[in-house]
Design a protein around this motif. Structure first.
Motif, PDB file in Angstrom:
ATOM      1  N   ALA A  49       1.124  -9.072  -2.598  1.00 25.57           N
ATOM      2  CA  ALA A  49       1.613  -7.954  -3.414  1.00 25.57           C
ATOM      3  C   ALA A  49       0.996  -7.982  -4.808  1.00 25.57           C
ATOM      4  N   ARG A  50       0.925  -9.167  -5.424  1.00 27.75           N
ATOM      5  CA  ARG A  50       0.299  -9.283  -6.755  1.00 27.75           C
ATOM      6  C   ARG A  50      -1.165  -8.856  -6.712  1.00 27.75           C
ATOM      7  N   ALA A  51      -1.810  -9.074  -5.585  1.00 27.84           N
ATOM      8  CA  ALA A  51      -3.220  -8.691  -5.428  1.00 27.84           C
ATOM      9  C   ALA A  51      -3.365  -7.201  -5.121  1.00 27.84           C
ATOM     10  N   GLY A  52      -2.246  -6.505  -4.930  1.00 32.39           N
ATOM     11  CA  GLY A  52      -2.284  -5.073  -4.664  1.00 32.39           C
ATOM     12  C   GLY A  52      -2.598  -4.712  -3.220  1.00 32.39           C
ATOM     13  N   LEU A  53      -2.502  -5.688  -2.309  1.00 33.79           N
ATOM     14  CA  LEU A  53      -2.791  -5.421  -0.899  1.00 33.79           C
ATOM     15  C   LEU A  53      -1.587  -4.904  -0.137  1.00 33.79           C
ATOM     16  N   GLN A  55       2.712  -3.479  -0.534  1.00 34.81           N
ATOM     17  CA  GLN A  55       3.830  -3.041  -1.369  1.00 34.81           C
ATOM     18  C   GLN A  55       5.089  -3.514  -0.680  1.00 34.81           C
ATOM     19  N   ALA A  67      -0.734  -1.586   1.126  1.00 38.69           N
ATOM     20  CA  ALA A  67      -0.961  -0.695  -0.009  1.00 38.69           C
ATOM     21  C   ALA A  67      -2.385  -0.156   0.007  1.00 38.69           C
ATOM     22  N   VAL A  68      -3.211  -0.743   0.849  1.00 32.91           N
ATOM     23  CA  VAL A  68      -4.621  -0.378   0.971  1.00 32.91           C
ATOM     24  C   VAL A  68      -4.909  -0.180   2.456  1.00 32.91           C
TER      25      VAL A  68
END
Length: 137
Positions: A49-53, A55, A67-68
């Motif tokens: 989640a911190r890496a934005g992968l 949510q 998220a991607v």
């Protein structure tokens, strides 16, 4: 080269989520599927989640969702991110370790090149390429 179990399970989680990218997965569900402690899985999920992968959402209908798009998540990038802080050899770690041949070593540069080639090779594939086959209940 050996990956940590943290990275191994992080990849497995992304593979599973990539098999149904529109669906939210609960930590309990993934922990049961991979026979992994929920606490350990939560730590991995937080890093993803911190890496934005991924949510994450709490509560009913919550869970984790990609998220991607799985086609945009490169395996080598995931490995690099999850292995951050895990040196391939002692001399690659912060401070360089206790190597007595540092400065004369001819191996270090070759290991760096091999490590980069490993990541580059993995980056030829995405989570979509390795997503777990969908099962029909």
């Amino acid at each position: 080269m050996r990956l940590t179990s943290f990275t191994d399970y992080g990849l497995r989680m992304l593979m599973r989520m990539g098999s149904a990218p529109e669906r939210a997965f609960s930590t309990a569900e993934l922990a049961e599927e991979f026979n992994l402690s929920r606490n350990h899985l939560t730590k991995i999920m937080q890093r993803l989640a911190r890496a934005g992968l991924v949510q994450t959402r709490r509560g009913g209908g919550g869970g984790a969702i990609l998220a991607v798009a799985p086609e945009e998540i490169r395996l080598g990038d995931v490995v690099r991110m999850l292995e951050d802080g895990q040196a391939l050899v002692e001399c690659f770690g912060s401070g360089g370790g206790e190597c007595t041949i540092d400065g004369r070593c001819r191996l270090k540069s070759r290991l760096r090149v091999a490590e980069m080639a490993f990541i580059d090779n993995l980056n030829r594939s995405t989570i979509a390429d390795v997503a777990l086959a969908r099962t029909h209940a």
